[in-house]
Design an enzyme around this catalytic site. Structure first.
Site, PDB file in Angstrom:
ATOM      1  N   LYS A  83       3.537  -9.874  -0.509  1.00  0.00           N
ATOM      2  CA  LYS A  83       2.403  -8.965  -0.603  1.00  0.00           C
ATOM      3  C   LYS A  83       2.553  -8.118  -1.865  1.00  0.00           C
ATOM      4  O   LYS A  83       3.617  -7.523  -2.098  1.00  0.00           O
ATOM      5  CB  LYS A  83       2.434  -8.064   0.638  1.00  0.00           C
ATOM      6  CG  LYS A  83       1.092  -7.624   1.138  1.00  0.00           C
ATOM      7  CD  LYS A  83       1.279  -7.014   2.519  1.00  0.00           C
ATOM      8  CE  LYS A  83       0.057  -6.297   2.991  1.00  0.00           C
ATOM      9  NZ  LYS A  83       0.311  -5.564   4.218  1.00  0.00           N
TER      10      LYS A  83
HETATM   11  C1  E4P Z   1      -2.544  -4.471   6.031  1.00  0.00           C
HETATM   12  O1  E4P Z   1      -1.829  -5.411   5.732  1.00  0.00           O
HETATM   13  C2  E4P Z   1      -2.061  -3.114   6.263  1.00  0.00           C
HETATM   14  O2  E4P Z   1      -0.763  -3.179   6.780  1.00  0.00           O
HETATM   15  C3  E4P Z   1      -2.855  -2.340   7.283  1.00  0.00           C
HETATM   16  O3  E4P Z   1      -3.891  -3.076   7.860  1.00  0.00           O
HETATM   17  C4  E4P Z   1      -3.178  -0.946   6.875  1.00  0.00           C
HETATM   18  O4  E4P Z   1      -3.882  -0.315   7.912  1.00  0.00           O
HETATM   19  P1  E4P Z   1      -3.974   1.266   8.079  1.00  0.00           P
HETATM   20  O5  E4P Z   1      -5.145   1.740   7.281  1.00  0.00           O
HETATM   21  O6  E4P Z   1      -4.192   1.456   9.540  1.00  0.00           O
HETATM   22  O7  E4P Z   1      -2.678   1.840   7.588  1.00  0.00           O
END
Ligand code: E4P
Length: 231
Positions: A83
Site C-alpha cells: 500500500k
Molecule cells: C483503508 O484501507 C483504510 O484502512 C480505511 O478504510 C480508513 O478508514 P477510516 O477513515 O475509518 O480510518
C-alpha cells in the site's frame, strides 16, 4: 463485490473469516499502531489466516524508500499487496513495483483524477475513502460512482475500485450498487450486516412453533428414517 476486512486485529479477522465472507484484509499504520506488537509477524499471521490479498502499508515518503519497503514486505507472503499513498512518489513506486509483479494498493484517494492516474501508474487497487469525504459534507458514494464509470470507460485499465473508510451498512449497499469491485469493512460494520430484527423475531417464532411438533428431535428422526430406508 469482494469483502475485505479493515483491521489488524487477529481475533476479529479469524472470526469474520470463519463466516465464509472475507476475501482479503487491509491494514494501515493507524490500525497496526492500535494493536501494538510486532508489525511484520502480525502481517504474516494475517496472511496465514486469510490466504487472500493483504494490504501492508509503506511509511517512507520517497519513492526509493517505498520501493525498498515494498519489495521487502512482498517477501513475507505471496498474498501481500503493497500500500502506498497517492502522491507523486507513491505513483513512481507503484510503476516500479507493479512492473516487478508486486500488486499495489494506492490509498488516500479523494477525487476521480487521482484514481485515473493511479490506474495509469499500474495500481492493482485504488482506495477511495468515502467515509472521510462524508465527514466533511462531500459525497463519498458519488466519488465511487465516478471512479467506477471512468474505469469502465477504459477497459484497458486493470485497477480494482476498493471502497474504503466504510462507516455503516448503507455505504456497502451504495457502493455495491455503484459496482465497486471490493469494499474494505471494519469488523463492527461487518457484524451489523448480519442483523435484522425480523430475522431474530422470525427465528424465535420458528423455534417456538417447532416445540409443539411431537417427536421433534431432527437428528434422531433422520437417523431412524435413514436406518429404515437402508435396512
Ligand atoms: C483503508 O484501507 C483504510 O484502512 C480505511 O478504510 C480508513 O478508514 P477510516 O477513515 O475509518 O480510518
Amino acid at each position: 463485490m469482494q469483502f475485505f476486512i479493515d483491521t489488524a486485529n487477529i481475533d476479529d479477522i479469524r472470526e469474520a473469516f470463519s463466516w465464509g465472507i472475507i476475501d482479503g484484509v487491509t491494514t494501515n499504520p493507524s490500525l497496526i499502531a492500535r494493536e501494538g506488537g510486532d508489525f511484520i509477524q502480525r502481517i504474516a499471521d494475517i496472511c496465514e489466516i486469510v490466504e487472500g490479498p493483504v494490504s501492508a502499508e509503506t511509511v517512507s515518503q520517497d519513492a526509493e524508500g517505498m520501493i525498498r519497503e515494498g519489495r521487502l514486505l512482498a517477501k513475507i507472503s505471496e498474498h501481500i499487496v503493497v500500500k502506498v499513498p497517492l502522491t507523486t512518489e507513491g505513483l513512481k513506486a507503484t510503476k516500479v513495483l507493479s512492473g516487478e509483479g508486486i500488486d499495489c494498493n494506492v490509498t488516500l484517494c479523494f477525487q476521480p483524477m487521482q484514481a485515473l492516474i493511479a490506474a495509469k501508474a499500474g495500481a492493482a487497487y485504488i482506495s477511495p475513502f468515502l467515509g472521510r469525504l462524508d465527514d466533511i459534507s462531500t459525497d463519498g458514494v458519488g466519488l465511487i460512482e465516478q471512479i467506477v464509470q471512468i474505469y469502465s470507460n477504459y477497459p484497458e485499465l486493470n485497477t480494482k475500485v476498493l471502497s474504503a473508510s466504510i462507516r455503516h451498512p448503507m455505504h456497502l449497499t451504495q457502493v455495491a450498487l455503484a459496482g465497486s469491485h471490493v469494499a474494505t469493512i471494519p469488523y463492527g460494520v461487518l457484524k451489523k450486516l448480519v442483523n435484522h430484527p425480523l430475522t431474530d423475531s422470525g427465528n424465535a417464532r420458528f423455534l417456538k412453533d417447532w416445540e409443539s411438533v411431537p417427536d421433534n428431535n431432527i437428528t434422531a428422526q433422520v437417523e431412524r428414517w435413514l436406518a429404515a430406508r437402508d435396512s
